[in-house]
Design a protein around this motif. Structure first.
Motif, PDB file in Angstrom:
ATOM      1  N   LEU A 172      41.439 -34.688   6.023  1.00 10.49           N
ATOM      2  CA  LEU A 172      42.524 -34.334   5.103  1.00 10.49           C
ATOM      3  C   LEU A 172      43.815 -34.027   5.864  1.00 10.49           C
ATOM      4  N   VAL A 173      43.691 -33.346   7.009  1.00 12.24           N
ATOM      5  CA  VAL A 173      44.875 -33.042   7.824  1.00 12.24           C
ATOM      6  C   VAL A 173      45.511 -34.329   8.334  1.00 12.24           C
ATOM      7  N   GLY A 176      47.319 -35.931   5.591  1.00 17.09           N
ATOM      8  CA  GLY A 176      48.582 -35.245   5.357  1.00 17.09           C
ATOM      9  C   GLY A 176      49.655 -35.676   6.334  1.00 17.09           C
ATOM     10  N   ARG A 177      49.272 -35.872   7.577  1.00 17.48           N
ATOM     11  CA  ARG A 177      50.252 -36.306   8.585  1.00 17.48           C
ATOM     12  C   ARG A 177      50.743 -37.728   8.321  1.00 17.48           C
ATOM     13  N   ASP A 179      51.329 -38.653   5.395  1.00 23.50           N
ATOM     14  CA  ASP A 179      51.982 -38.506   4.097  1.00 23.50           C
ATOM     15  C   ASP A 179      51.202 -39.235   3.011  1.00 23.50           C
ATOM     16  N   ALA A 185      43.899 -38.290  -0.970  1.00 24.07           N
ATOM     17  CA  ALA A 185      43.241 -37.054  -0.548  1.00 24.07           C
ATOM     18  C   ALA A 185      42.103 -36.687  -1.494  1.00 24.07           C
ATOM     19  N   TRP A 202      40.029 -26.703  -1.345  1.00 27.13           N
ATOM     20  CA  TRP A 202      40.637 -27.664  -2.253  1.00 27.13           C
ATOM     21  C   TRP A 202      40.822 -27.133  -3.670  1.00 27.13           C
ATOM     22  N   TRP A 210      49.618 -30.336  -3.032  1.00 23.24           N
ATOM     23  CA  TRP A 210      49.311 -31.222  -1.912  1.00 23.24           C
ATOM     24  C   TRP A 210      50.594 -31.581  -1.149  1.00 23.24           C
ATOM     25  N   LEU A 213      51.482 -28.562   0.922  1.00 24.31           N
ATOM     26  CA  LEU A 213      50.588 -28.402   2.064  1.00 24.31           C
ATOM     27  C   LEU A 213      50.906 -29.398   3.167  1.00 24.31           C
ATOM     28  N   LYS A 214      51.234 -30.631   2.784  1.00 25.63           N
ATOM     29  CA  LYS A 214      51.603 -31.642   3.780  1.00 25.63           C
ATOM     30  C   LYS A 214      52.847 -31.221   4.551  1.00 25.63           C
ATOM     31  N   ARG A 215      53.838 -30.713   3.836  1.00 26.71           N
ATOM     32  CA  ARG A 215      55.076 -30.302   4.501  1.00 26.71           C
ATOM     33  C   ARG A 215      54.837 -29.154   5.470  1.00 26.71           C
ATOM     34  N   GLN A 217      51.818 -28.041   6.941  1.00 29.55           N
ATOM     35  CA  GLN A 217      50.606 -27.952   7.752  1.00 29.55           C
ATOM     36  C   GLN A 217      50.843 -27.915   9.263  1.00 29.55           C
TER      37      GLN A 217
END
Length: 305
Positions: A172-173, A176-177, A179, A185, A202, A210, A213-215, A217
């Motif tokens: 998931l990380v 996220g990186r 995007d 996800a 979750w 989400w 969290l992406k911004r 992390q």
């Protein structure tokens, strides 16, 4: 020492956001502090955590302002749409408190709990006039590393399969990186069929959360710590299962030793053994012994006369 200051409902503006909060100004205040709450939809009380801190500080002659996060309580906007810089700019609360009658403007600093510590550090780097900053249970790691640590501890407590769940978290990380969209996800979660991650990480995550969290992390607080130009008190609970205390203390200490660190930016690390993420003991029913006195004395000792 002043006792029983009357709390007052207040509002102040940061750009197009109006923030609502509570201020207590004791007679003959000798310092002031803005309390910045932790992650999620935190209000001016950070649940039930801030009121006893606020009362103790105010009784010791320290003016206190705490506020509802964007989109919470009486505040407009939405924290899920905010960046770390946006949240740090909401520490316009600092300037508001400094304008209150009876508050010594030169002696007003920031206290940030958990995620609020990242916010306070970021806000502090933008100012030359901050007398001090306190981070309370604030990770020295990135959110991604901190969440992995917290998830691993939760899984172990539950007797769940740690390795498989953390492998899913790592995917998931990485997503996220890249995007990745929320749908991708969600498919990772569904395909893994891991209720442990679903429950502990979750739950409640939707498309907007989400994106937040992406911004967030990979936010690294260490560069902000290096750029500090004021004393820093880093408080931890020794039994905090959400934050790697040893790693965080080491990272903040390394920042304090950086050659670019300002001469005024001393570091004090205070660990309260046996206390949790809220620096509480007895199953979270009371603040650690001497926590309030330690915090109050450190602030008062750093007043600029």
């Amino acid at each position: 020492m002043s006792t029983d200051p009357m709390p007052c409902e207040v509002g102040f503006v940061n750009g197009d956001v109006t923030l609502a909060g509570l201020v207590e100004v004791p007679d003959r205040a000798s310092a002031g502090v803005v309390l910045v709450g932790g992650s999620g939809p935190t209000d001016r009380d950070n649940g039930t955590y801030f009121p006893p801190i606020r009362r103790h500080l105010a009784a010791a002659g320290i003016a206190v302002l705490s506020y509802d996060k964007r989109g919470v309580g009486g505040s407009s906007g939405d924290w899920r749409d905010a960046t770390m810089d946006d949240l740090a700019a909401d520490a316009a609360a600092l300037d508001f408190l400094r304008t209150r009658p009876g508050v010594p403007a030169h002696a007003v600093g920031l206290f940030g709990h958990s995620e609020g510590g990242w916010v306070a550090l970021r806000a502090a780097t933008a100012r030359d006039d901050l007398p001090w900053v306190v981070t309370n249970s604030c990770p020295g790691t990135t959110p991604a590393v901190q969440e992995r640590h917290a998830l691993a501890n939760a899984l172990r407590r539950a007797g769940a399969d740690v390795d498989d769940a953390l492998a899913l978290y790592d995917r998931l990380v990485v997503a996220g990186r890249r995007d990745a969209a929320f749908a991708e996800a969600a498919r990772l979660i569904d395909s893994a069929g891991s209720p442990a991650v679903s429950c502990d990480y979750w739950t409640g995550v939707d498309e907007r959360l989400w994106a937040f969290l992406k911004r967030k992390q990979d936010h690294d607080p260490v560069p902000d710590a290096v750029r500090l130009r004021c004393p820093h008190l880093a408080i931890f609970g020794g039994a905090d299962e959400l934050v790697s205390v040893a790693d965080s203390a080491r990272l903040f200490s390394a920042a304090a030793c950086h050659p670019d660190r300002h001469a005024r930016a001393t570091l004090t690390v205070q660990v309260f053994p046996g206390s949790d993420h809220r620096v509480q003991t007895n199953g979270g029913t009371r603040l650690a012994s001497r926590y309030l006195d330690t915090l109050t004395r450190w602030i008062l000792d750093r007043r600029q006369d």
